[in-house]
Design a protein around this motif. Structure first.
Motif, short mmCIF file in Angstrom:
data_model
loop_
_atom_site.label_atom_id
_atom_site.label_comp_id
_atom_site.label_asym_id
_atom_site.label_seq_id
_atom_site.Cartn_x
_atom_site.Cartn_y
_atom_site.Cartn_z
N GLN A 184 44.35 24.67 -59.63
CA GLN A 184 43.29 25.62 -59.76
C GLN A 184 42.63 25.53 -58.23
OE1 GLN A 184 40.78 23.67 -62.48
NE2 GLN A 184 42.09 24.46 -64.14
N MET A 241 45.00 27.85 -55.95
CA MET A 241 45.10 29.12 -56.37
C MET A 241 43.69 29.67 -55.99
SD MET A 241 47.89 30.24 -57.09
CE MET A 241 49.31 29.28 -56.69
N SER A 277 54.90 26.70 -56.64
CA SER A 277 54.77 28.03 -57.34
C SER A 277 55.20 29.44 -56.55
CB SER A 277 53.02 28.31 -57.49
OG SER A 277 52.40 28.43 -56.30
N PHE A 320 54.35 27.08 -63.54
CA PHE A 320 53.41 28.27 -63.00
C PHE A 320 54.23 28.84 -61.76
CE2 PHE A 320 50.25 29.70 -60.31
CZ PHE A 320 49.22 30.32 -60.94
N ALA A 324 53.34 32.04 -58.79
CA ALA A 324 52.59 32.84 -58.32
C ALA A 324 53.21 34.26 -58.15
CB ALA A 324 52.01 32.55 -56.75
N SER A 325 52.35 35.22 -58.21
CA SER A 325 52.71 36.81 -58.24
C SER A 325 52.74 37.12 -56.80
CB SER A 325 51.83 37.58 -58.73
OG SER A 325 51.37 36.95 -60.35
N LEU A 327 35.11 26.01 -64.82
CA LEU A 327 36.21 26.89 -64.80
C LEU A 327 35.91 28.48 -65.39
CD1 LEU A 327 39.03 24.66 -66.69
CD2 LEU A 327 38.20 25.07 -63.94
N VAL A 369 34.44 30.29 -62.21
CA VAL A 369 35.53 30.57 -61.45
C VAL A 369 36.06 31.80 -62.10
CG1 VAL A 369 37.38 29.98 -60.11
CG2 VAL A 369 35.48 28.38 -60.44
N ASP A 398 34.51 34.88 -61.78
CA ASP A 398 34.44 35.64 -60.54
C ASP A 398 35.75 36.24 -60.21
OD1 ASP A 398 34.09 35.85 -57.78
OD2 ASP A 398 34.21 33.59 -57.23
N CYS A 399 36.89 35.63 -60.80
CA CYS A 399 38.16 36.27 -60.49
C CYS A 399 38.44 37.53 -61.32
CB CYS A 399 39.48 35.38 -61.46
SG CYS A 399 39.77 33.71 -60.44
N ARG A 420 45.83 41.15 -53.15
CA ARG A 420 44.73 40.18 -53.34
C ARG A 420 44.04 40.19 -54.78
NH1 ARG A 420 39.81 39.77 -50.07
NH2 ARG A 420 38.60 38.30 -51.26
N ASP A 424 46.34 37.69 -56.37
CA ASP A 424 45.93 36.45 -56.01
C ASP A 424 44.93 36.12 -57.22
OD1 ASP A 424 47.48 36.31 -54.13
OD2 ASP A 424 46.08 36.61 -52.51
N ASN A 425 43.88 36.94 -57.42
CA ASN A 425 43.04 36.52 -58.32
C ASN A 425 43.43 36.50 -59.97
OD1 ASN A 425 39.88 36.87 -57.38
ND2 ASN A 425 40.96 38.45 -56.12
N ASP A 481 46.33 35.31 -60.62
CA ASP A 481 46.76 34.06 -60.55
C ASP A 481 45.98 32.88 -60.70
OD1 ASP A 481 49.34 35.00 -60.18
OD2 ASP A 481 49.78 34.82 -57.95
N ALA A 482 44.88 33.23 -59.74
CA ALA A 482 43.88 31.92 -60.04
C ALA A 482 43.28 31.97 -61.21
CB ALA A 482 42.60 32.59 -58.95
N ALA A 526 45.68 30.12 -63.53
CA ALA A 526 45.66 28.99 -63.19
C ALA A 526 44.30 28.11 -63.79
CB ALA A 526 45.50 28.49 -61.74
N LEU A 527 43.69 28.90 -64.29
CA LEU A 527 42.43 28.12 -65.00
C LEU A 527 42.84 27.69 -66.37
CD1 LEU A 527 39.51 30.22 -63.67
CD2 LEU A 527 40.14 28.00 -62.59
N GLY A 528 43.77 28.22 -66.87
CA GLY A 528 44.23 27.78 -68.25
C GLY A 528 43.56 28.47 -69.45
#
Lengths: 343, 902
Positions: free
Chosen positions: A16, A19, A313, B142, B144-145, B236, B239, B242-243, B271, B274-275, B277-278, B281-283
Motif C-alpha cells: 500500500q 502503490m 509487482s 500482485f 502492477a498495471s 484505507l 486512501v 482518493d483513488c 496515472r 497507478d490509481n 493499482d493503489a 493494493a488496499l485490499g
C-alpha cells in the motif's frame, strides 16, 4: 531481502505504501499545533493514531505493524519454533528536540511485545542517526548477518515529526513547507522494516532483493555549517556504493530522501555530477518522500521496501537501484540494491 | 465466484438467471413498501441469495456447489419472504404483496431447479466435483498495471452490492428497535438457542426486556498502549476514496484535447492505472466503498459510474462485476456513457458474462449498454445475439444490426441483416444493417447502397448512405457521387469523397473551396489533400477556444491568445495552380490517396499517425474494415498501449493483403468469414485478389479545367506506374506557397491530410516521413508525415538492390548504389534510389531504411530536410534527382513485376 513491511500516512502495508506513492496519494492533514504565524501545521500522519499519541507510544504504534509484516513470512515458515531475531532500528538523532528519552531503554522491548515477535535484544541495537542513520542500520545488520550467528536479521527505521517540540523547532528554522517557505518539507511519519538473510539460508521464502553494497560517510559541512555544503559526503557514499557494479552495469534508477529542501537538492545534484560515470544517460531520480512526507530515519528502509515491491509487482524503473539518504547531521548513506530472482 | 463463467446451459443455470432477476426486482422495490420493517435484514438475505446464485452460474452442473447454491438460495429466499410477510397485511399493500409474490416465485424456481439438478447429478454421480458457496478466485501475486489494467485477485470476502432500501414513501408506523441476541459459540449453545426459539420462550423474553450482551474482561494491556483515533479500515477507505476520485477524473483526462494526439493519452492512462493499482493494493476492505462512492453523488455523475465500473471490473470475480451491475441498475440514464467507458476498459472477463446476461434485461437502455460494451470489447456472444433477434426496440435493433457484422455465421447473419434492411423503419437500424452487410462482403448490399444514393427522395437515408458509398464505392460510382455532392454538399460528404480517392473529383473539390460555408471549404481542402498529397500547407495563428467571463464580454472582450497551427491551404487559386501543374500524374482509373495509388496500408499509417485527429482515426478504422474485409481487435478508444500492440499486429496482416495499388474495393472477391464470427477478433483471411478497375472516364469538368489530355488515360493499375514524377514545370515553382513550413513544403502527406504541424508549436515533434513519387516543385521527393515507426530519413547507406545482376536503371550509371557505399554524407544518387524504392515497395520501408543505415528518426529527418532544402535551392540538383529517381523507379518496378507482385 526476504521480508518487507512498511507503514506511512497513505498505506498500512509495504504494498500500500509503495502503490500509494506511485499513484501520488498524498494528503497532509492539519493538526492542532500552530506555527509562528498562527496557522495550523499540517503533517502527513497516520489517521488511525490519535493526535494525543506522541513519543514512544507513537513510535511503537508505527513500528510494530511494519515489523510484523517483515518478519511474518519467515516466522510463519518456522511456526512456533522461530528463533529470536536481532533487529537494528534507525531512529532520529539524539539531538532532535523533544526526542522521547524512553526510546533508548524501552523501544525494543515494546516493539517485541507489541509485535509478538521474539527479538534477540542482546544482539539488537538502536541507531540514532536520522535519515543517514538508516543506512548505518543496514550496515550493522549485514555485518551481524555475516557473523553467522543468526539465520535472519531485521533492519528498519521508525520516525515521526509529529511532536510539538520538533515541529516548533522546524518552524523556527523555517523548514516546514508553507506559503513563506516553498522549499520546506512536509513532515511525515512512518516505519519500514526489512528481513535480511544470507543467500541460500532462507529456503522457501520469497527473495525480494539483494543488498549489493552499503556505504556511509560523514559530510564535513552538514546543514547549519558555516560554509555551504559541496556534497562531498554523499558523493563519497555514492561512489563507494556504486563500486559494486562498476564496469558491469550503469545505475539508471535512484531513490533518494530528497524532499524539496534546497540543501538536499543541491547535495544530490553535486553527487550526481561527480559520479556521472556511474549513471546511465536515462537516469531516473525518484523522490518518493514527496508523496509520503519526510519520514526521517525510516527513509532508507522504506525506500528499500518500495524498490522491493516495485520489482515484485513488475513496475520498477530499473535494476539495480541506488538508495541515498542525507541526515541533517553529518550522516550520509548510500546503498545499492538489486532485484533478486524469486525463489 | 471465479468470474470465468460457465456457459453450459442447464436447469440450474436457467433457474439461477430467472431467480436473480426476480430477487433484484424485489430489492429495488423495497423502498416502495410503506411499512416499518427490517429492510436491512431483508436486503442482506436477498443479497446473500444473489451471492449463492453466482456460485450456481459459475459452476458446472456436476459441481456440488451448483446444487447447494440453489437449495441454500431457496432457504434464504424463504426467510426473506417470512420477514416481509410478518410486517403487515399484504392484501392491503400492493407493493408488499408483489414482493412476497415474487419471492414465492423465486423460491419455487429455485426448488424446481434444485430438483432438476439433483436428478442430473444422480445420473452423473461419477462426475461430481466439489465446490464451496461463496468461494472466491484464488489470490494471485500482485502485479502492477503497465499500459493496460491488470486483473487483480486477492484474498477478500465476497462483495455484496450496495442497494438503497430506505423507504421512499411515508411509513405507516414506526420501526421497532432492533434486538441483538448473543451469538451461539458451541453446539450446545446452538441447541439451546433452537429450543429457546422454537418453544416461544425467546420471543416472550425479548418482548419483556432486551438481552444485555455479555461483558468481556478487558485484555491485558500491552506496553505503551494507545487508543486508535479511527479504525485502520477507515484509513484505507480514505486512501481508497482518493483513488476513486482520481480514477473518475481520469475518464476525461485520458481523452486528448485539441492540442494532443492519441498517444498523448498514454501518460494520463498510466496515472489512471497507478490509481487503480493503489486501490487494488488496499485490499478487500475498501471494495464496499466503491458503490458508496457512487451513491454519495448528489447529481448524476458519469465519471463516478466510470470509476465504479473500472475499479470493480478489474478485480477478479463475478461478485465484483455483479455489484457494479447492480449499481448500474440503480443509476440514472445520464450516467450510461460513464458505465460504458468503464466496463469496456475493464480487465475482468466476468464483464463479458455480466453484459451477456444484462442483454436479457427488460430495460432497453440497459440492453443497449450491454451490447455497446460487448461490441467495444469484441466479445459479443452469438447466443446473446440470437436471443435478441426479435427485440424490436430501435436502440436494440440498431445495435443488433451492428453486431451481426461479425456475429453468427455469415449466411445466417446475412439473412437477418437483409430482413432488417427490409423491415427497419428506423434509419439508424437500416444503415447499421447495410454497413454490416457490406462488412460481410455481401454483394447485393452494394446495389442497395447505390439505389439508395440514387434516390435523393430518401432524405436522411440518402444523405447518410453517401459517405458509406465513398468508403466502398468503385470508380464507376464517381458520377453518382458527384451528382450527390452537387445536390447537397456537406462537409462530411466532401471528406468522404477524399477517401473515395477518385481524381476526377478534383475539379468539384476545387469548386467547393469557394463555398460560403467554412466547414465545407475545410472539408474540400482536406479531401484534396487526401487525394493528391499536395504540399499545400500553411502555418496560421489560430485563436484558442475560450469562454470569456461575462465581465470580459461586457468590456468588449479581451485579447484571445493564439497558437500556431499548420493547416491545409484553402486558397482556391493555389490549389487550382497546383492541380493544373500536376494533373498528368493522376489517373482516374486508379483509387488515389496522397498522390499515389491507394493501398490499405495507408489507412494503417493514418491510424498510427499522431497528427490524425481522433474522429478521423475512427473513420479510418471503419474504412479499413470495409476495404479489407478484415475483423481485428483494434479500437481507437482502447488503451493506448493496447492500440499500439494491435496496430503492430495489424500492419503485417494488412501488408499481406495482395491488393493491387490503386484498386477499387471489390466486394465479390472478398473472402467470407464463415469460420470466425466473433466480432473484432483477428481472423486469418485469404488475401484479396486483383480487383476490377473502374471504367469511369475522366471528369469532363476536370478536363475542361485542366485542358484536354491533362489526365492520362493509359495508365494501368500497376504499382507506381502512374505516379512517376515528371519534370517540374517552371510555373509551379513560382507558385510554391511562401508561407509553408520548410519541411512540409516538400513533404506533403500522401495519405494524411494532417501533420504534426497542425498541433501547436510545442507539439512539434519530428515526424517520420514516407516517400512517395511525385512531380513538380512539388516533384521533389515527397515525404509524408506518417506513422512513427514507418519511415524517416537519415544518413544513407546505399540501397541494396532487390536482386543481384538486375538490369541497371536506364538513366543511371548502374544498379542502386547499395554496393557503392561510402562513408560520409548521403549522395544524391542514394537519396533518389531510396526514394524510388520506398515508393515502389512501401511495405518494405523499414527494411530499406535499415539497409541504408538510417538508425533513428532524427537522422532520417535531418537527411530528409537537408536534401529537400538543397533540391529546392539548386535546380540542377533537382533535375538530376528527378532523372535518377525516374531511373530507379523504373528499375524497381521491373523488379516488382519480375516477382509477380503486380
Amino acid at each position: 531481502v526476504v521480508g518487507v513491511g512498511a507503514r506511512t500516512a497513505s498505506g498500512l502495508t509495504a504494498r500500500q505504501v509503495t502503490m500509494s506513492a506511485r499513484a501520488h496519494k498524498f494528503e497532509p492533514r492539519v493538526s492542532h499545533l500552530i506555527d509562528h504565524a498562527g496557522e495550523e501545521i499540517a503533517t502527513a500522519r497516520l489517521a488511525s493514531i490519535g493526535d494525543d499519541v506522541m513519543g514512544i507510544e507513537r513510535f511503537v504504534a508505527l513500528g510494530a505493524p511494519a515489523l510484523v509484516q517483515a518478519v511474518y513470512p519467515w516466522a510463519s515458515f518456522h511456526g512456533g519454533t522461530a528463533p529470536r531475531v536481532p533487529v537494528f532500528v534507525a531512529l532520529p538523532s539524539e539531538m532532535r528536540p523533544g526526542l522521547d528519552p524512553r526510546l533508548k531503554p524501552h523501544l525494543l522491548e515494546a516493539l517485541s511485545a507489541r509485535a509478538g515477535v521474539p527479538l534477540d535484544l542482546s544482539r539488537s541495537a538502536l541507531v540514532f542517526g536520522c535519515r543517514g542513520g538508516g543506512v548505518v542500520a543496514f550496515e550493522r545488520a549485514v555485518a551481524e548477518l555475516r557473523q553467522g550467528n543468526s539465520e535472519v536479521v531485521l533492519v528498519g527505521g521508525i520516525d515521526t515529526y509529529f511532536d510539538p517540540a520538533v515541529l516548533e523547532h522546524l518552524d523556527r528554522e523555517r523548514r516546514l513547507h508553507g506559503p513563506e517557505t516553498e522549499n520546506g518539507f512536509v513532515p511525515g511519519e512512518g516505519a519500514g522494516f526489512v528481513l535480511l538473510a544470507l543467500r541460500g539460508r532462507a529456503p522457501g521464502l520469497h527473495r525480494y532483493a539483494a543488498i549489493l553494497s552499503t556505504a556511509t560517510t560523514a559530510e564535513p559541512r552538514p546543514w547549519g555549517a558555516a560554509e555551504p555544503s559541496l556534497g562531498l559526503g554523499v558523493t563519497l557514499a555514492v561512489r563507494r556504493a556504486a563500486k559494486a557494479v562498476a564496469g558491469t552495469r550503469r545505475i539508471r534508477w535512484v531513490l533518494t530522501d530528497v524532499a524539496n529542501e534546497r540543501h538536499r537538492v543541491d547535495e544530490w545534484a553535486y553527487a550526481t555530477a561527480r559520479n556521472h560515470t556511474a549513471f546511465g544517460e536515462d537516469l531516473l531520480h525518484e523522490q518518493p518522500l514527496l508523496k509520503t512526507g519526510d519520514i526521517g530515519a525510516a527513509s532508507a528502509a522504506v525506500l528499500v521496501v518500495m524498490a522491493a515491491i516495485r520489482w515484485q509487482s513488475e513496475c520498477a524503473a530499473g535494476d539495480p537501484v541506488l538508495v541515498v539518504t542525507h541526515s541533517d547531521g553529518p550522516e550520509r548513506g548510500a546503498m545499492l540494491v538489486s532485484r533478486e530472482a524469486a525463489s | 465466484m471465479t468470474g470465468r463463467g460457465v456457459d453450459e446451459p442447464g436447469p440450474g443455470r436457467e433457474a439461477a438467471l430467472r431467480a436473480r432477476g426476480h430477487v433484484e426486482g424485489v430489492l429495488f422495490a423495497l423502498p416502495e413498501i410503506p411499512l416499518a420493517l427490517d429492510r436491512v435484514g431483508v436486503r442482506d438475505r436477498l443479497l446473500r441469495v444473489i451471492q449463492y446464485l453466482y456460485a450456481v452460474l459459475d459452476s458446472a452442473v456436476t459441481a456440488t456447489v451448483h446444487l447447494d447454491g440453489l437449495s441454500q438460495g431457496a432457504v434464504m429466499v424463504a426467510e426473506a419472504r417470512e420477514l416481509l410477510a410478518a410486517t403487515g397485511d399484504a392484501t392491503t399493500l400492493p407493493p408488499l404483496d408483489a414482493a412476497i409474490g415474487r419471492l414465492r416465485s423465486v423460491e419455487d424456481i429455485l426448488r424446481r431447479g434444485a430438483e432438476a439438478v439433483s436428478e442430473i447429478q444422480f445420473a452423473r454421480r461419477d462426475e461430481l466435483s466439489v465446490g464451496k458457496l461463496g468461494a472466491l478466485p484464488s489470490a494471485r501475486p500482485f502485479r502492477a498495471s503497465m499500459g493496460v489494467p491488470r486483473l487483480h485477485s486477492f484474498a477478500r470476502q465476497p462483495l455484496l452490492p450496495h442497494v438503497v432500501v430506505e423507504p421512499k414513501v411515508p411509513l405507516l408506523e414506526a420501526a421497532p428497535p432492533a434486538t441483538v441476541i448473543s451469538r451461539p459459540k458451541s453446539f450446545g449453545d446452538l441447541a439451546a438457542l433452537v429450543a429457546d426459539a422454537t418453544s416461544g420462550a425467546l420471543e416472550a423474553r425479548l418482548r419483556e426486556a432486551p438481552v444485555e450482551p455479555p461483558v468481556r474482561p478487558p485484555p491485558e494491556p500491552l506496553p505503551f498502549p494507545y487508543v486508535c483515533a479511527v479504525g485502520e479500515a477507515e484509513v484505507l477507505r480514505r486512501v481508497g476514496h482518493d483513488c476513486l476520485e482520481d480514477i473518475a477524473n481520469s475518464r476525461n483526462l485520458r481523452k486528448p484535447n485539441a492540442t494532443e494526439s492519441w498517444v498523448d493519452q498514454g501518460p494520463f492512462e498510466q496515472r489512471l492505472l497507478d490509481n487503480l493499482d493503489a486501490f487494488a493494493a488496499l485490499g478487500g476492505s475498501v471494495l464496499p466503498l466503491v458503490s458508496l462512492f457512487h451513491a454519495e453523488a448528489e447529481a448524476p455523475d458519469p465519471e463516478r459510474a466510470f470509476a465504479v465500473a473500472l475499479a470493480l471490473g478489474c478485480i477478479e470475480g463475478s461478485d465484483t462485476v455483479g455489484a457494479a451491475v447492480m449499481t448500474l441498475k440503480q443509476s440514472p440514464p445520464e450516467e450510461l456513457p460513464g458505465w460504458l467507458d468503464g466496463f469496456k476498459l475493464a480487465s475482468s472477463p466476468a464483464v463479458d458474462a455480466a453484459m451477456a446476461e444484462l442483454c436479457a434485461s427488460p430495460r432497453p437502455e440497459l440492453v443497449a449498454l450491454a451490447l455497446d460494451v460487448l461490441h467495444e470489447r469484441g466479445t459479443t456472444p452469438d447466443a446473446a445475439v440470437v436471443a435478441l433477434l426479435n427485440r424490436i426496440e430501435p436502440e436494440i435493433a440498431r445495435r443488433m444490426a451492428r453486431a451481426l457484422g461479425t456475429a453468427l455465421p455469415r449466411n445466417q447473419a446475412i439473412e437477418h441483416l437483409e430482413k432488417l434492411c427490409t423491415q427497419a423503419s428506423d434509419d439508424d437500424t437500416f444503415l447499421a444493417a447495410l454497413e454490416s452487410l457490406l462488412l460481410r462482403g455481401h454483394s447485393p448490399a452494394f446495389d442497395i447502397l447505390r439505389r439508395l444514393v440514387d434516390a435523393p427522395h430518401e432524405g436522411a437515408r440518402n444523405r447518410r448512405a453517401l459517405p458509406l458509398l465513398c468508403f466502398v464505392g468503385r470508380a464507376n460510382d464517381h458520377d453518382r457521387l458527384l451528382r450527390a455532392v452537387a445536390a447537397a454538399p456537406t462537409a462530411r460528404l466532401l471528406r468522404a469523397i477524399g477517401r473515395f480517392g477518385h481524381v476526377g473529383s478534383l475539379a468539384m473539390l476545387l469548386d467547393h473551396l469557394k463555398h460560403e460555408d467554412a466547414d465545407v471549404v475545410a472539408a474540400a481542402a482536406e479531401a484534396l489533400m487526401r487525394i493528391t498529397g499536395a504540399p499545400l500547407r500553411e502555418t496560421v495563428e489560430e485563436r484558442w477556444e475560450v469562454q470569456l467571463p461575462p465581465e470580459a464580454v461586457d468590456a468588449a472582450g479581451i485579447p484571445i491568445p493564439t497558437r500556431k497551427v499548420e493547416r491545409i491551404v484553402t486558397d482556391p487559386e493555389r490549389w487550382s495552380a497546383w492541380v493544373e501543374d500536376n494533373a498528368r500524374r493522376f489517373d482516374t482509373k486508379v483509387k488515389t490517396r496522397g498522390g499515389v495509388p491507394f493501398s490499405p496500408l495507408q489507412i494503417v499509417d493514418e491510424i498510427e499517425a499522431t497528427s490524425t485527429p481522433p474522429e478521423r482515426r475512427e473513420d479510418a478504422a471503419w474504412e479499413l474494415a470495409l476495404v479489407t474485409g478484415m475483423t481485428f481487435p483494434f479500437s481507437p478508444h482502447d488503451w493506448v498501449a493496447r492500440q499500439k500492440e494491435h496496430l503492430g499486429a495489424l500492419r503485417p496482416r494488412v501488408a499481406a493483403v495482395r491488393s493491387p495499388r490503386g484498386a477499387w474495393p471489390a466486394p465479390s472477391r472478398r473472402p467470407r468469414e464463415d469460420t470466425e464470427p466473433t466480432s473484432r477478433r483477428p481472423v486469418s483471411r485469404t488475401p484479396v485478389g486483383p480487383a476490377q478497375q473502374g471504367t469511369t472516364p475522366p471528369s469532363p469538368k476536370l478536363d475542361a479545367q485542366l485542358g484536354s489530355g491533362a489526365v492520362p488515360t493509359e495508365a494501368a493499375p500497376v504499382r507506381g506506374a502512374t505516379t512517376l514524377p515528371t519534370p517540374l514545370a517552371s510555373t509551379s515553382a513560382a507558385r510554391a506557397p511562401a508561407t509553408t513550413e520548410p519541411l512540409s513544403a516538400f513533404a506533403p502527406g500522401p495519405a494524411l491530410p494532417f501533420v504534426a504541424g497542425a498541433m501547436p508549436a510545442i507539439e512539434a515533434t519530428p515526424q517520420p516521413t514516407v516517400v512517395a513519387p511525385a512531380g513538380g516543385t512539388d516533384t521533389m521527393p515527397i515525404f509524408g508525415p506518417p506513422p512513427p515507426a514507418r519511415a524517416a530519413l537519415g544518413p544513407l547507406a546505399p540501397v541494396a538492390p532487390l536482386g543481384e545482376g538486375a538490369p541497371a536503371p536506364a538513366d543511371t550509371a548502374g544498379p542502386p548504389p547499395s554496393r557503392r557505399r561510402r562513408k560520409g554524407n548521403f549522395t544524391l544518387d542514394q537519396y533518389a534510389a531510396l526514394c524510388a524504392e520506398i515508393a515502389v515497395f512501401p511495405e518494405n520501408v523499414e527494411e530499406a531504411f535499415t539497409r541504408y543505415g538510417l538508425a533513428n528518426e532524427r537522422k532520417r529527418l535531418a537527411t530528409d530536410t537537408r536534401w529537400k532544402n538543397r533540391l529546392r535551392q539548386n535546380s540542377a540538383d533537382r533535375a538530376a534527382w528527378e532523372r535518377l529517381y525516374l531511373g530507379y523507379h523504373a528499375f524497381f518496378l521491373d523488379q516488382a513485376r519480375g516477382r509477380g507482385r503486380h
